[in-house]
Design an enzyme around this catalytic site. Structure first.
Site, PDB file in Angstrom:
ATOM      1  N   LEU A 124       0.825  -1.207   0.000  1.00  0.00           N
ATOM      2  CA  LEU A 124       0.000   0.000   0.000  1.00  0.00           C
ATOM      3  C   LEU A 124       0.861   1.259   0.000  1.00  0.00           C
ATOM      4  CD1 LEU A 124      -2.693   1.593   0.474  1.00  0.00           C
ATOM      5  CD2 LEU A 124      -2.346   1.192   2.920  1.00  0.00           C
ATOM      6  N   VAL A 125       1.814   1.340   0.919  1.00  0.00           N
ATOM      7  CA  VAL A 125       2.652   2.529   1.070  1.00  0.00           C
ATOM      8  C   VAL A 125       3.656   2.642  -0.067  1.00  0.00           C
ATOM      9  CG1 VAL A 125       4.357   3.659   2.536  1.00  0.00           C
ATOM     10  CG2 VAL A 125       2.367   2.563   3.579  1.00  0.00           C
ATOM     11  N   GLY A 126       4.382   1.548  -0.330  1.00  0.00           N
ATOM     12  CA  GLY A 126       5.423   1.582  -1.349  1.00  0.00           C
ATOM     13  C   GLY A 126       4.898   1.849  -2.740  1.00  0.00           C
ATOM     14  N   GLY A 172       6.963   4.669  10.092  1.00  0.00           N
ATOM     15  CA  GLY A 172       6.477   3.952  11.248  1.00  0.00           C
ATOM     16  C   GLY A 172       4.961   3.871  11.254  1.00  0.00           C
ATOM     17  N   SER A 173       4.366   4.058  12.418  1.00  0.00           N
ATOM     18  CA  SER A 173       2.913   3.943  12.566  1.00  0.00           C
ATOM     19  C   SER A 173       2.471   4.723  13.793  1.00  0.00           C
ATOM     20  CB  SER A 173       2.520   2.472  12.716  1.00  0.00           C
ATOM     21  OG  SER A 173       1.201   2.345  13.179  1.00  0.00           O
ATOM     22  N   SER A 174       1.240   5.209  13.757  1.00  0.00           N
ATOM     23  CA  SER A 174       0.724   5.965  14.897  1.00  0.00           C
ATOM     24  C   SER A 174       0.541   5.100  16.141  1.00  0.00           C
ATOM     25  CB  SER A 174      -0.609   6.630  14.541  1.00  0.00           C
ATOM     26  OG  SER A 174      -1.565   5.659  14.169  1.00  0.00           O
ATOM     27  N   CYS A 175       0.641   3.766  15.995  1.00  0.00           N
ATOM     28  CA  CYS A 175       0.504   2.893  17.167  1.00  0.00           C
ATOM     29  C   CYS A 175       1.705   2.982  18.100  1.00  0.00           C
ATOM     30  CB  CYS A 175       0.284   1.448  16.730  1.00  0.00           C
ATOM     31  SG  CYS A 175       1.724   0.653  16.010  1.00  0.00           S
ATOM     32  N   TYR A 227       4.515  -4.957  17.303  1.00  0.00           N
ATOM     33  CA  TYR A 227       4.700  -4.134  16.107  1.00  0.00           C
ATOM     34  C   TYR A 227       5.142  -2.727  16.499  1.00  0.00           C
ATOM     35  CZ  TYR A 227       3.504  -1.644  11.769  1.00  0.00           C
ATOM     36  OH  TYR A 227       3.542  -0.869  10.648  1.00  0.00           O
ATOM     37  N   LYS A 277       8.662  -0.545  15.646  1.00  0.00           N
ATOM     38  CA  LYS A 277       8.669   0.759  14.996  1.00  0.00           C
ATOM     39  C   LYS A 277       9.365   1.819  15.857  1.00  0.00           C
ATOM     40  CE  LYS A 277       6.792  -0.231  11.097  1.00  0.00           C
ATOM     41  NZ  LYS A 277       7.580  -0.104   9.845  1.00  0.00           N
ATOM     42  N   PRO A 335       2.812   7.906   9.943  1.00  0.00           N
ATOM     43  CA  PRO A 335       1.520   8.149   9.300  1.00  0.00           C
ATOM     44  C   PRO A 335       0.351   7.710  10.178  1.00  0.00           C
ATOM     45  CG  PRO A 335       3.010   6.851   7.901  1.00  0.00           C
ATOM     46  CD  PRO A 335       3.559   6.837   9.288  1.00  0.00           C
ATOM     47  N   ASN A 358      -3.828   6.316  10.091  1.00  0.00           N
ATOM     48  CA  ASN A 358      -4.439   5.188   9.383  1.00  0.00           C
ATOM     49  C   ASN A 358      -4.489   5.473   7.886  1.00  0.00           C
ATOM     50  OD1 ASN A 358      -5.246   3.713  11.834  1.00  0.00           O
ATOM     51  ND2 ASN A 358      -6.651   5.418  12.135  1.00  0.00           N
ATOM     52  N   HIS A 395      -7.381  -3.853   8.033  1.00  0.00           N
ATOM     53  CA  HIS A 395      -7.745  -2.768   8.927  1.00  0.00           C
ATOM     54  C   HIS A 395      -9.204  -2.357   8.700  1.00  0.00           C
ATOM     55  CE1 HIS A 395      -3.252  -2.291   9.021  1.00  0.00           C
ATOM     56  NE2 HIS A 395      -3.542  -2.182  10.301  1.00  0.00           N
ATOM     57  N   ARG A 431     -16.984  -5.663   3.420  1.00  0.00           N
ATOM     58  CA  ARG A 431     -18.234  -6.087   4.047  1.00  0.00           C
ATOM     59  C   ARG A 431     -19.451  -5.502   3.342  1.00  0.00           C
ATOM     60  NH1 ARG A 431     -18.713  -5.269  10.413  1.00  0.00           N
ATOM     61  NH2 ARG A 431     -16.620  -6.163  10.191  1.00  0.00           N
ATOM     62  N   TRP A 486     -19.533  -3.595  14.975  1.00  0.00           N
ATOM     63  CA  TRP A 486     -19.314  -3.726  16.413  1.00  0.00           C
ATOM     64  C   TRP A 486     -19.350  -2.357  17.099  1.00  0.00           C
ATOM     65  CZ3 TRP A 486     -15.314  -7.716  18.567  1.00  0.00           C
ATOM     66  CH2 TRP A 486     -15.725  -9.008  18.198  1.00  0.00           C
TER      67      TRP A 486
END
Length: 318
Positions: free
Chosen positions: A15-17, A107-110, A137, A141, A164, A166, A180, A188, A203
């Site tokens: 997705l990113v690359g 990296g990631s916001s997590c 994960y 990062k 970044p 999401n 995700h 869905r 949910w």
């Protein structure tokens, strides 16, 4: 970067690359390098060093990573921490050893604490406990950020880190269990539409808020920072930079937007017996905005583009 600069995009098929490749080509960069997993195993240091020795890239975008949703993180925690550490360690070290001018580590916001104050600014890194479901994960990062800073401090490199929010867009993962929230909703609602299902159940209450960024906007931000953000004179090794839209929507609003884009006419139901998760997750992108960059693609237009990609490439994914 110059138009003729040799640029390596690690993870160019994801997705990113793929977004980086697409935007770089659009901007006139043609000397781009990408290797598939079959061609180059990024977890093997000897292979990575041999590749860098032969190709001698001038600039590197490190977007290769093992990624997934909550289910995948809970099921394969050892794989997530091992693979991500190996990949980033090998590429960052090889970039130093073989004279890369500049590297962008994604990296990631997590990386931010589970109960970080909102919106989350760069200074909150390591300021509290992480979300347990993706801790392996996130730890990997965080190690990548610190590794870039450490190489900058000790070796005078110019390795920067970006975090970044999401992301979604072409080449996303639409797997029913391992994707995700946004690509999962696209699948869905699409399957409910073609199967004439009377309702789609989500949910929780739909009240939690999340931020989303179209992947090509993320790529444009990375290229902007590659060209403008210099950390060589920072004694601390340089602070990472958040990349996001700065705009949040509720899960209900997100689901309703996806429903509209897909064209599903059934009922949308929220299962109040299921947990909501973190109430809010928004990046503070004021640092990036002050540098002069803002996103271009709004959520509805981005989801429309993502749904087109799903129809063409992701609908058969299982």
């Amino acid at each position: 970067m110059k138009k003729e600069s040799k640029i390596y995009i690690a993870g160019h098929q994801g997705l990113v690359g793929s977004s980086l490749i697409r935007v770089l080509k659009k901007d006139g960069f043609q000397n781009l390098i990408g290797k598939s997993r079959k061609e180059l195993d990024l977890t093997e240091q000897s292979e990575v060093n041999a590749f860098f020795k032969m190709e001698r890239p001038e600039y590197v975008f490190l977007s290769a990573a093992k990624v997934g949703g909550i289910h995948a993180n809970n099921t394969y925690p050892a794989e997530f921490i091992f693979s991500n550490l190996q990949i980033q360690n090998n590429i960052i070290d090889a970039s130093y050893r073989f004279g890369v001018k500049k590297l962008v580590f994604l990296g990631s916001s997590c990386i931010y604490p589970k109960f970080a104050k909102q919106p989350m600014d760069e200074g909150q890194l390591l300021d509290g406990k992480l979300e347990p479901t993706n801790e392996p994960y996130a730890v990997a990062k965080i190690a990548g950020i610190v590794m870039c800073q450490s190489y900058n401090r000790q070796y005078g490199t110019n390795f920067i880190s970006v975090m970044p929010t999401n992301l979604y867009g072409p080449r996303d993962n639409y797997h029913p269990q391992n994707s995700h929230v946004l690509p999962a909703l696209i699948r869905r609602f699409h399957e409910a539409k073609i199967s004439n299902m009377p309702e789609v159940v989500i949910w929780g209450t739909g009240n939690p808020k999340r931020e989303f960024l179209y992947s090509d906007d993320m790529a444009r931000a990375c290229i902007f920072l590659m060209n403008s953000y210099d950390v060589t004179n920072d004694a601390r090794g340089g602070e990472h930079v958040n990349i996001g839209s700065g705009i949040e929507v509720t899960i209900r609003e997100l689901a309703e937007t996806v429903q509209k884009v897909v064209g599903y006419s059934g009922k949308l139901t929220f299962d109040l017996t299921k947990p909501d998760g973190t109430p809010r997750k928004l990046l503070d992108v004021s640092k990036l905005h002050q540098m002069g960059w803002k996103h271009e693609v709004d959520l509805h237009d981005g989801i429309t583009l993502a749904y087109q990609d799903f129809i063409e490439n992701g609908a058969t994914e299982r």
